[in-house]
Design a protein around this motif. Structure first.
Motif, short mmCIF file in Angstrom:
data_model
loop_
_atom_site.label_atom_id
_atom_site.label_comp_id
_atom_site.label_asym_id
_atom_site.label_seq_id
_atom_site.Cartn_x
_atom_site.Cartn_y
_atom_site.Cartn_z
N SER A 1 -6.91 123.05 -9.17
CA SER A 1 -6.17 121.80 -8.92
C SER A 1 -4.77 122.10 -8.41
CB SER A 1 -6.10 120.98 -10.21
OG SER A 1 -7.38 120.67 -10.70
N VAL B 1 -4.32 123.21 -4.71
CA VAL B 1 -4.31 122.22 -3.63
C VAL B 1 -3.24 121.15 -3.87
CG1 VAL B 1 -6.68 122.59 -2.88
CG2 VAL B 1 -6.22 120.94 -4.70
N VAL C 1 -2.24 119.56 -6.76
CA VAL C 1 -2.37 118.55 -7.82
C VAL C 1 -1.94 119.18 -9.14
CG1 VAL C 1 -3.92 116.98 -9.03
CG2 VAL C 1 -4.23 117.40 -6.59
N HIS D 1 -9.54 112.51 -6.18
CA HIS D 1 -8.19 112.38 -5.65
C HIS D 1 -8.09 113.06 -4.29
CE1 HIS D 1 -6.79 111.05 -9.65
NE2 HIS D 1 -7.73 111.86 -10.08
N THR D 2 -7.18 112.58 -3.46
CA THR D 2 -6.99 113.15 -2.14
C THR D 2 -6.10 114.39 -2.23
OG1 THR D 2 -5.08 111.72 -1.74
CG2 THR D 2 -7.24 110.92 -0.98
N THR D 3 -6.10 115.20 -1.16
CA THR D 3 -5.24 116.38 -1.07
C THR D 3 -4.54 116.36 0.29
OG1 THR D 3 -6.84 117.88 -0.02
CG2 THR D 3 -6.98 117.65 -2.41
N GLU D 4 -3.79 117.41 0.55
CA GLU D 4 -3.07 117.51 1.82
C GLU D 4 -4.02 117.55 3.01
OE1 GLU D 4 0.35 120.47 3.80
OE2 GLU D 4 -0.26 120.69 1.70
N HIS E 1 -11.27 116.51 -0.88
CA HIS E 1 -10.98 115.72 -2.06
C HIS E 1 -11.16 116.58 -3.31
CE1 HIS E 1 -11.95 111.69 0.18
NE2 HIS E 1 -10.83 112.26 0.59
N LEU E 2 -10.62 116.11 -4.42
CA LEU E 2 -10.60 116.91 -5.66
C LEU E 2 -10.88 116.06 -6.88
CD1 LEU E 2 -9.69 119.57 -7.27
CD2 LEU E 2 -7.43 118.49 -7.34
N PRO F 1 -9.83 116.78 -10.45
CA PRO F 1 -8.98 117.78 -11.09
C PRO F 1 -9.36 118.09 -12.54
CG PRO F 1 -7.88 115.67 -11.09
CD PRO F 1 -9.17 115.47 -10.34
N GLN G 1 -0.74 125.22 -2.05
CA GLN G 1 -1.44 125.13 -0.78
C GLN G 1 -2.51 126.21 -0.67
OE1 GLN G 1 1.83 125.61 2.01
NE2 GLN G 1 1.86 123.40 2.42
#
Length: 251
Positions: free
Chosen positions: A46, A49, A51, A75-78, A83-84, A86, A227
């Motif tokens: 998590s 990326v 979160v 949840h979204t990510t960069e 998606h994640l 977490p 990242q």
């Protein structure tokens, strides 16, 4: 329906979370819709990326212990295509709480089936153990990707993991297969690294990925910036290694 793949090895420090994060990101930038599921209470995937501070954010704990809708834990990510779901500290208690749960081995599978058609790949990052959380991942997955460090002791735990996979296949998930063995932290200057590659290739042949992930400082630095390496330093050897792995899988 998307392919569900878990990244597992009960031995710690083999590049398991690094592989889950960077493979997920590399597939995402290759125009694949990817969902990463962080099933490790340490929540390193998590954080990898971006979160962080998962308290109060619904994730894998709620997914396994409550009747929450799966989509509410995503949840979204960069990266637009990544998606994640977490993890968080509460997940530590999930194994104890779920001991008496009916069909406890199928909880993750039942949750992921509801969103599998939205993704091309679902990658599950497992904890470094063979407990109930990893068992849930093995039951939910179609294949297992096994990262293995290019060191002697890494060979010792591989047999135990393969035995566990066979037991799960016989009793709980007949379709489960090994996606492949990924050699990580390779140092071409080190004779032992080359010996491990030769030994694993000799015993497991086509099950060993052609892509080998080098030991690379950028892979170690990227998580502290929240990242994947492909964003932090796309030209680094580590980022290019995982991009190569994604291409090998897609090919």
């Amino acid at each position: 329906m998307g392919k569900i793949l878990c990244v597992a090895n009960q031995k710690g420090g083999v590049g398991k979370t690094t592989t889950a994060v960077n493979l997920a990101a590399s597939l995402a930038i290759s125009d694949q819709r990817v969902l990463m599921v962080d099933l490790d209470p340490q929540a390193n995937a998590s954080a990898g990326v971006g979160v962080r501070g998962q308290d109060g954010i619904p994730g894998t704990y709620e997914l396994l212990t409550s009747s929450i809708e799966t989509v509410k834990t995503i949840h979204t990510t960069e990266l637009e295509n990544l998606h994640l779901i977490p993890s968080g500290r509460d997940l530590v208690g999930a194994q104890v709480e779920l001991v008496q749960a009916p069909r406890r081995e199928y909880l993750l599978k039942n949750a992921l089936v509801k969103v599998a058609d939205r993704y091309d790949y679902i990658l599950i990052d497992c904890p470094p153990s063979l407990g109930l959380l990893t068992l849930n991942a093995l039951v939910a997955a179609q294949t297992v990707l096994i990262p293995m460090q290019c060191e002697y002791y890494a060979l010792e735990g591989l047999g135990q993991l393969l035995h566990t996979i066979q037991r799960v296949k016989r009793k709980l998930n007949p379709g489960l297969d090994v996606e492949g063995i990924l050699l990580t932290m390779f140092d071409g200057r080190n004779n032992l690294s080359r010996q491990v590659v030769a030994e694993v290739s000799k015993h497991f042949g086509p099950k060993v990925f052609k892509t080998i992930i080098p030991r690379n400082v950028r892979l170690s630095e990227a998580p502290s910036h929240g990242q994947p390496a492909i964003i932090y330093d796309p030209r680094s050897a580590g980022a290019q290694g995982y991009l190569g792995l994604a291409k090998e899988m897609l090919g």
